[in-house]
Motif scaffolding. Structure first.
Motif, short mmCIF file in Angstrom:
data_model
loop_
_atom_site.label_atom_id
_atom_site.label_comp_id
_atom_site.label_asym_id
_atom_site.label_seq_id
_atom_site.Cartn_x
_atom_site.Cartn_y
_atom_site.Cartn_z
N TYR A 145 30.80 -12.85 -24.85
CA TYR A 145 32.01 -13.02 -25.64
C TYR A 145 32.53 -14.45 -25.76
O TYR A 145 33.26 -14.73 -26.69
N ASP A 186 24.78 -6.44 -42.98
CA ASP A 186 24.49 -7.58 -42.11
C ASP A 186 23.15 -8.24 -42.44
O ASP A 186 22.88 -9.35 -42.00
N VAL A 188 34.79 -5.56 -38.45
CA VAL A 188 33.76 -4.68 -37.90
C VAL A 188 34.18 -4.17 -36.53
O VAL A 188 34.08 -2.97 -36.24
N PRO A 240 28.93 -6.29 -29.79
CA PRO A 240 28.28 -7.43 -30.44
C PRO A 240 27.12 -6.99 -31.31
O PRO A 240 26.82 -7.61 -32.33
N TRP A 268 27.02 -4.49 -33.22
CA TRP A 268 27.51 -4.06 -34.54
C TRP A 268 27.95 -5.26 -35.38
O TRP A 268 27.94 -5.19 -36.59
N THR A 269 28.39 -6.31 -34.73
CA THR A 269 28.85 -7.46 -35.52
C THR A 269 27.64 -8.25 -36.00
O THR A 269 26.56 -8.15 -35.46
N SER A 270 27.88 -9.06 -37.00
CA SER A 270 26.79 -9.70 -37.71
C SER A 270 25.88 -10.53 -36.80
O SER A 270 26.33 -11.37 -36.03
N PHE A 271 24.60 -10.27 -36.94
CA PHE A 271 23.57 -11.02 -36.22
C PHE A 271 23.66 -12.50 -36.56
O PHE A 271 23.67 -13.37 -35.69
N LEU A 272 23.74 -12.77 -37.86
CA LEU A 272 23.79 -14.15 -38.35
C LEU A 272 24.97 -14.90 -37.74
O LEU A 272 24.84 -16.05 -37.31
N LEU A 273 26.11 -14.21 -37.66
CA LEU A 273 27.30 -14.89 -37.15
C LEU A 273 27.22 -15.11 -35.65
O LEU A 273 27.80 -16.05 -35.13
N ARG A 274 26.47 -14.25 -34.96
CA ARG A 274 26.30 -14.48 -33.52
C ARG A 274 25.43 -15.70 -33.28
O ARG A 274 25.66 -16.47 -32.35
#
Lengths: 279, 323
Positions: free
Chosen positions: A20, A206, A249, B138, B140-146
């Protein structure tokens, strides 16, 4: 196990910090006043204002949501059918190939799926004249194909742990197999179908790799737009966009999780009440 | 089970004209449709494209549009592309870079993910649900943004880089002091971000496996005098092999074909396989080569890994059945 190992607790804390801290840091810097995205220059929300003025971003987001809605819906229908086929029809011709086809896209490196879809669409245009131009339709078809297997996995695992005796009881009471499917099996797996749809939706929303292979001129989805911006480096407006995406999301997933948990609990309670009433 | 006669009569009288289709649908048509629809879909949109790629890899590259020839004047099976693939050091290096990065990332995922998964099985139930949610979120959230989030952390002027740099400067001798650590555009960055992005894929199968283990075995081993770490080595670890294999596979295979992570944080002069496939197709317009690299990636990495995992899981099952 009461004797909790201090090592395991430390690893958990470290792991969640690892998960995080980058995301939180990105969120904090989306409120950065400075032009340089990595050096703090005071608080500001101007990047958010800029974002909502940007038609390109809004159009890309609308396109992405359209593709995701359409492809998730078809992927859920096809994926649920495949999950039912695998869980309830134990022997049909070509079952081995079928289960292989359902697992392969899960594990296949995306770049291979992407290049094979692209070559397929180009050859299809050569042979039958369709698609004349790649874009909305080809991206949607490719998304349906690789997200349906995720729905299948969820539905299949739910069906394998579901109690078959309910279906058998309905059968014994004179329902036809099709009625059993419609009135008993589908309601049982409806939470799995819903989470399958959600997963297919987010996967489509995504995706970068497969979209970049199958899209054409003028059809830029939001991830492709972000991808082209991000390649140039870290900028505060992408931070703002990322923060909005992550929050939307995240909140969506948490709400869906709470709703599904509540539904599950209600179902368990009803089952218990029905059981007690029959004692 | 037979129906009562009046219901049967009603069935017969209500829809006399459409009876044929409905009877077929009710009897077995719905089952056939349920099987055939997704089957045909996957055949057309997954298997056929794949067969085309395999055919393309033995086609001949031509300066026409589309840039390949198949059959006719050209040899039906042209192995020149594969010969070039296995003799040109560019491709071999790309394969080695991919395998090395993916292997490091998989091992690190295991080293971080295993204790986390084990820790998850040992916390109280209410905590466990919250923490599991935090593992999945994490994902679920965008791969690209990670990946992007790490670009912000690794840059030479970021707080994270400064923190690491000052920690390094305190520990290292003075003459080795640096102004900042070069993290972006290195293989280290690729491994780090791959671990970050794929860690949930390691934790979840491991957790699913560890959660099912019978803790009485651990207690028995402890009663017989084993120390906790010894119990872990002798009881928990061997029983969790299927989880380790499943997690390793879910990390290693996609990581080896990764396109986004090396594209954003990797070393541009050391391309991985995904980049090579994309470049051969788009920039070099060498479709047979792009296809051959894709087929090689599949045959050299994906298929052996899947076979290995399949047989290892079978063997493990067999060992577990033996007394």
């Amino acid at each position: 196990m009461k004797r909790k190992s201090r090592f395991l607790v430390t690893m958990l804390c470290f792991g969640f910090a690892f998960f995080y801290v980058p995301i939180l840091s990105m969120m904090v810097f989306s409120f950065n006043n400075a032009r340089l995205a990595t050096v703090w220059g005071g608080f500001s929300t101007k990047w958010y204002a800029k974002l909502f003025e940007n038609d390109q971003v809004i159009n890309a987001a609308i396109l992405s949501v359209k593709i995701a809605l359409l492809s998730a819906t078809f992927a859920t229908i096809l994926g649920t059918m495949a999950g039912l086929a695998l869980a309830r029809f134990k022997s049909f011709r070509g079952r081995t190939l079928f289960s292989g086809l359902v697992t392969a896209p899960l594990i296949m490196p995306e770049v291979i799926t992407g290049i094979s879809s692209l070559i397929f669409f180009i050859m299809l245009a050569e042979w039958v004249g369709w698609p004349a131009q790649r874009g909305f339709a080809t991206v949607t078809l490719a998304h349906i194909t690789f997200s349906m297997v995720f729905v299948t996995t969820i539905v299949h695992s739910r069906l394998s742990e579901a109690d078959v005796s309910v279906e058998e009881a309905a059968m014994d009471l004179g329902s036809r197999p099709w009625q059993v499917m419609k009135d008993v099996t589908l309601p049982i797996i409806s939470p799995a179908i819903l989470s399958g749809w959600l997963l297919a939706f987010t996967i489509s929303l995504d995706d970068v790799v497969i979209t970049s292979f199958t899209t054409g001129p003028g059809n830029t989805t939001l991830p492709l737009l972000i991808w082209s911006k991000v390649k140039l480096g870290v900028t505060p407006d992408v931070n703002a966009l990322a923060t909005i995406t992550v929050c939307v999301v995240g909140i969506g997933v948490i709400i869906a999780g709470i709703i599904m948990n509540a539904a599950e609990r209600r179902r368990e309670r009803d089952a218990q009440l029905a059981y007690q009433a029959n004692l | 089970m037979t129906e009562s006669p009046d219901i049967a009569a009603r069935h017969a009288s209500a829809r006399p004209s459409k009876g044929g289709f409905l009877r077929w649908f009710n009897r077995r048509g719905w089952a056939d449709i349920t099987i055939a629809t997704p089957y045909v879909w996957l055949l057309v949109f997954f298997l056929v494209p794949f067969i085309i790629v395999i055919a393309m890899s033995v086609a001949t590259r031509t300066p026409t549009s589309p840039p390949f020839g198949f059959g006719g004047d050209h040899p039906l099976i042209n192995t020149a592309t594969y010969e070039r693939l296995f003799s040109d050091s560019l491709y071999i290096r790309a394969f080695l870079t991919s395998i090395r990065n993916a292997a490091f990332a998989t091992v690190l995922c295991l080293l971080i993910g295993y204790p986390m998964a084990l820790g998850l099985t040992r916390v109280s139930k209410s905590w466990r649900n919250i923490l599991l949610m935090l593992v999945i979120l994490p994902f679920w959230t965008s791969f690209l943004l990670r990946v992007y989030a790490w670009m912000g952390l690794m840059g030479n002027n970021s707080w994270f880089n400064k923190l690491l740099t000052s920690a390094y400067n305190i520990m290292a001798p003075e003459e080795w002091a640096v102004r900042s650590i070069q993290m972006m555009n290195t293989n280290f960055a690729v491994v780090l971000v791959t671990v970050y992005s794929y860690l949930p894929f390691m934790i979840l199968p491991l957790y699913a496996n560890l959660e099912k283990l019978d803790l009485t075995l651990n207690e028995a081993a402890e009663d017989l005098g084993s120390r906790p770490f010894r119990v872990f080595l002798d009881v928990t670890l061997p029983l969790s092999v299927p989880g380790i294999i499943a997690g390793g596979l879910l990390v290693f295979i996609p990581a080896s074909g990764e396109l986004i992570i090396p594209g954003l944080v990797g070393n541009p002069s050391q391309p991985m396989i995904g980049r090579v496939i994309q470049d051969e197709f788009a920039s070099a317009r060498d479709w047979p080569m792009a296809s051959a690299v894709a087929v090689a990636l599949l045959l050299l990495l994906v298929v052996p890994m899947m076979l290995y995992s399949h047989f290892e899981a079978k063997a493990h099952e067999k060992r577990a059945m033996e007394p």
